[in-house]
Design a protein around this motif. Structure first.
Motif, PDB file in Angstrom:
ATOM      1  N   PHE A  42       0.823  -1.211   0.000  1.00 52.50           N
ATOM      2  CA  PHE A  42       0.000   0.000   0.000  1.00 52.50           C
ATOM      3  C   PHE A  42       0.856   1.259   0.000  1.00 52.50           C
ATOM      4  N   ARG A  43       2.080   1.174   0.566  1.00 49.36           N
ATOM      5  CA  ARG A  43       2.997   2.306   0.455  1.00 49.36           C
ATOM      6  C   ARG A  43       3.481   2.424  -0.992  1.00 49.36           C
ATOM      7  N   ALA A  44       3.760   1.301  -1.620  1.00 45.39           N
ATOM      8  CA  ALA A  44       4.146   1.327  -3.030  1.00 45.39           C
ATOM      9  C   ALA A  44       2.992   1.812  -3.900  1.00 45.39           C
ATOM     10  N   LEU A  45       1.782   1.464  -3.520  1.00 44.99           N
ATOM     11  CA  LEU A  45       0.610   1.913  -4.264  1.00 44.99           C
ATOM     12  C   LEU A  45       0.485   3.431  -4.209  1.00 44.99           C
ATOM     13  N   ASP A  46       0.746   4.023  -3.050  1.00 42.58           N
ATOM     14  CA  ASP A  46       0.696   5.488  -2.944  1.00 42.58           C
ATOM     15  C   ASP A  46       1.669   6.135  -3.922  1.00 42.58           C
ATOM     16  N   THR A  47       2.884   5.600  -3.994  1.00 43.44           N
ATOM     17  CA  THR A  47       3.887   6.133  -4.920  1.00 43.44           C
ATOM     18  C   THR A  47       3.439   5.958  -6.369  1.00 43.44           C
ATOM     19  N   THR A  48       2.848   4.807  -6.654  1.00 44.81           N
ATOM     20  CA  THR A  48       2.372   4.531  -8.015  1.00 44.81           C
ATOM     21  C   THR A  48       1.268   5.496  -8.425  1.00 44.81           C
ATOM     22  N   LEU A  49       0.339   5.748  -7.534  1.00 45.99           N
ATOM     23  CA  LEU A  49      -0.734   6.686  -7.848  1.00 45.99           C
ATOM     24  C   LEU A  49      -0.176   8.071  -8.165  1.00 45.99           C
ATOM     25  N   ASP A  50       0.821   8.504  -7.391  1.00 44.79           N
ATOM     26  CA  ASP A  50       1.456   9.799  -7.664  1.00 44.79           C
ATOM     27  C   ASP A  50       2.054   9.820  -9.061  1.00 44.79           C
ATOM     28  N   SER A  51       2.729   8.731  -9.434  1.00 42.63           N
ATOM     29  CA  SER A  51       3.382   8.689 -10.746  1.00 42.63           C
ATOM     30  C   SER A  51       2.367   8.666 -11.884  1.00 42.63           C
ATOM     31  N   LEU A  52       1.179   8.145 -11.612  1.00 44.67           N
ATOM     32  CA  LEU A  52       0.123   8.088 -12.631  1.00 44.67           C
ATOM     33  C   LEU A  52      -0.750   9.332 -12.630  1.00 44.67           C
ATOM     34  N   GLY A  53      -0.527  10.228 -11.656  1.00 40.33           N
ATOM     35  CA  GLY A  53      -1.325  11.442 -11.573  1.00 40.33           C
ATOM     36  C   GLY A  53      -2.747  11.198 -11.109  1.00 40.33           C
ATOM     37  N   ILE A  54      -2.926  10.198 -10.250  1.00 40.47           N
ATOM     38  CA  ILE A  54      -4.257   9.830  -9.764  1.00 40.47           C
ATOM     39  C   ILE A  54      -4.349  10.118  -8.270  1.00 40.47           C
ATOM     40  N   GLU A  55      -5.358  10.850  -7.868  1.00 37.84           N
ATOM     41  CA  GLU A  55      -5.594  11.084  -6.447  1.00 37.84           C
ATOM     42  C   GLU A  55      -6.015   9.783  -5.779  1.00 37.84           C
ATOM     43  N   ARG A  56      -5.694   9.668  -4.489  1.00 42.80           N
ATOM     44  CA  ARG A  56      -6.085   8.460  -3.755  1.00 42.80           C
ATOM     45  C   ARG A  56      -7.601   8.272  -3.771  1.00 42.80           C
ATOM     46  N   SER A  57      -8.335   9.367  -3.786  1.00 45.74           N
ATOM     47  CA  SER A  57      -9.799   9.301  -3.820  1.00 45.74           C
ATOM     48  C   SER A  57     -10.319   8.752  -5.144  1.00 45.74           C
ATOM     49  N   GLY A  58      -9.438   8.672  -6.140  1.00 48.46           N
ATOM     50  CA  GLY A  58      -9.835   8.151  -7.442  1.00 48.46           C
ATOM     51  C   GLY A  58      -9.560   6.681  -7.620  1.00 48.46           C
ATOM     52  N   LEU A  59      -9.145   5.998  -6.525  1.00 44.60           N
ATOM     53  CA  LEU A  59      -8.795   4.576  -6.596  1.00 44.60           C
ATOM     54  C   LEU A  59      -9.826   3.723  -5.877  1.00 44.60           C
ATOM     55  N   LEU A  60     -10.187   2.606  -6.489  1.00 46.73           N
ATOM     56  CA  LEU A  60     -11.057   1.594  -5.893  1.00 46.73           C
ATOM     57  C   LEU A  60     -10.299   0.275  -5.882  1.00 46.73           C
ATOM     58  N   HIS A  61     -10.245  -0.378  -4.724  1.00 44.63           N
ATOM     59  CA  HIS A  61      -9.555  -1.662  -4.614  1.00 44.63           C
ATOM     60  C   HIS A  61     -10.547  -2.800  -4.795  1.00 44.63           C
ATOM     61  N   VAL A  62     -10.162  -3.805  -5.588  1.00 43.50           N
ATOM     62  CA  VAL A  62     -11.045  -4.911  -5.969  1.00 43.50           C
ATOM     63  C   VAL A  62     -10.351  -6.216  -5.619  1.00 43.50           C
ATOM     64  N   ALA A  63     -10.997  -7.039  -4.776  1.00 38.86           N
ATOM     65  CA  ALA A  63     -10.299  -8.237  -4.307  1.00 38.86           C
ATOM     66  C   ALA A  63     -11.273  -9.261  -3.751  1.00 38.86           C
ATOM     67  N   GLN A  64     -10.805 -10.514  -3.725  1.00 42.64           N
ATOM     68  CA  GLN A  64     -11.577 -11.599  -3.125  1.00 42.64           C
ATOM     69  C   GLN A  64     -11.274 -11.771  -1.639  1.00 42.64           C
ATOM     70  N   SER A  65      -9.999 -11.675  -1.259  1.00 36.56           N
ATOM     71  CA  SER A  65      -9.592 -12.061   0.085  1.00 36.56           C
ATOM     72  C   SER A  65      -9.909 -10.981   1.117  1.00 36.56           C
ATOM     73  N   LEU A  66     -10.771 -11.326   2.058  1.00 35.22           N
ATOM     74  CA  LEU A  66     -11.015 -10.420   3.180  1.00 35.22           C
ATOM     75  C   LEU A  66      -9.758 -10.284   4.018  1.00 35.22           C
ATOM     76  N   PHE A  67      -9.054 -11.391   4.256  1.00 37.80           N
ATOM     77  CA  PHE A  67      -7.852 -11.412   5.090  1.00 37.80           C
ATOM     78  C   PHE A  67      -6.733 -10.572   4.481  1.00 37.80           C
ATOM     79  N   HIS A  68      -6.404 -10.810   3.214  1.00 40.13           N
ATOM     80  CA  HIS A  68      -5.257 -10.164   2.589  1.00 40.13           C
ATOM     81  C   HIS A  68      -5.538  -8.752   2.108  1.00 40.13           C
ATOM     82  N   ASP A  69      -6.789  -8.453   1.760  1.00 40.31           N
ATOM     83  CA  ASP A  69      -7.069  -7.204   1.058  1.00 40.31           C
ATOM     84  C   ASP A  69      -8.090  -6.286   1.717  1.00 40.31           C
ATOM     85  N   HIS A  70      -9.183  -6.827   2.209  1.00 44.54           N
ATOM     86  CA  HIS A  70     -10.214  -5.937   2.739  1.00 44.54           C
ATOM     87  C   HIS A  70      -9.917  -5.485   4.165  1.00 44.54           C
ATOM     88  N   VAL A  71      -9.175  -6.285   4.919  1.00 47.24           N
ATOM     89  CA  VAL A  71      -8.688  -5.801   6.219  1.00 47.24           C
ATOM     90  C   VAL A  71      -7.740  -4.616   6.019  1.00 47.24           C
TER      91      VAL A  71
END
Length: 234
Positions: free
Chosen positions: A157-186
């Protein structure tokens, strides 16, 4: 939720786009038969589930080594030692794990509206093999090998923040999509990210190969497949 307000979608891959439980069972099941164990795929996945997460939380090692060590610990739990050959077979199996039937088409449709980002607990070569099935057009790919850690830890998620900056996307413009409650939704809840649960196990009892969530989780929408999500989002 207005899905059209987002500019980017970040995806977990294994369990969401790639059928990792079928991939694991394709090795665990013949091993169990060779050892005289009368266990179903679901029973084997349940036995395996906590060991992978435990290995990932220890000193960092590449995902093939995680798979091999988790397999060895599963065998010890079941009273059947896992040979080096069987452990290596599971470790090398990631590129052979099949995509869910709806994943490729869903990703192609979603790419027409959103930038797509992979946020995955595998190694680079493993994902490259999987993307031969998915044929995804990804703006960024973040693997455990890139960040030196495994979800639900914060590394991705720290790497994701850096990636969003490089893509010019605000954090509010990101939606996370995943199956695992343990690995991703927590961690999505911890990080304040809106998320969509692709509930691939909707018709199955229990947690399968994924541990039960160990912290608070939430999600904004639930779909039973990537196809259903793409229908709603595009």
């Amino acid at each position: 939720m207005d899905l059209t307000k987002f500019q980017a979608l970040s995806f977990d891959c294994y369990g969401t786009l790639i059928d990792w439980e079928s991939g694991l069972a394709a090795v665990l099941s013949p091993w169990a038969r060779s050892e005289g164990l009368s266990l179903s795929d679901e029973e084997l996945l349940l036995a395996y589930s906590t060991h992978e997460a435990a290995v990932e939380a220890e000193t960092f090692r590449l995902y093939p080594d995680v798979l091999a060590e988790a397999f060895r610990r599963t065998g010890a739990q079941l009273g059947r030692p896992v040979s080096a050959e069987w452990a290596a077979r599971l470790g090398a199996s990631v590129p052979d794990w099949p995509a869910f039937p709806d994943s490729t088409d869903a990703l192609a449709r979603l790419a027409s509206r959103y930038q797509l980002i992979i946020l995955s607990n595998v190694h680079r070569a493993g994902f490259a093999g999987s993307n031969k099935w998915l044929r995804g057009d990804f703006a960024a790919i973040i693997t455990a090998e890139d960040v030196g850690g495994y979800k639900p830890a914060e590394n991705h998620f720290r790497a994701l923040d850096t990636t969003l900056d490089s893509l010019g996307i605000e954090r509010s413009g990101l939606l996370h999509v995943a199956q695992s409650l343990f690995h991703d939704h927590v961690p999505a809840r911890r990080e304040g990210l809106p998320s969509v649960w692709i509930n691939r196990r909707r018709d199955k009892p229990g947690w399968g190969a994924t541990p039960q969530p160990s912290g608070d989780f939430s999600y904004d929408l639930e779909f039973g497949s990537m196809g259903e999500f793409a229908d709603a989002a595009v």
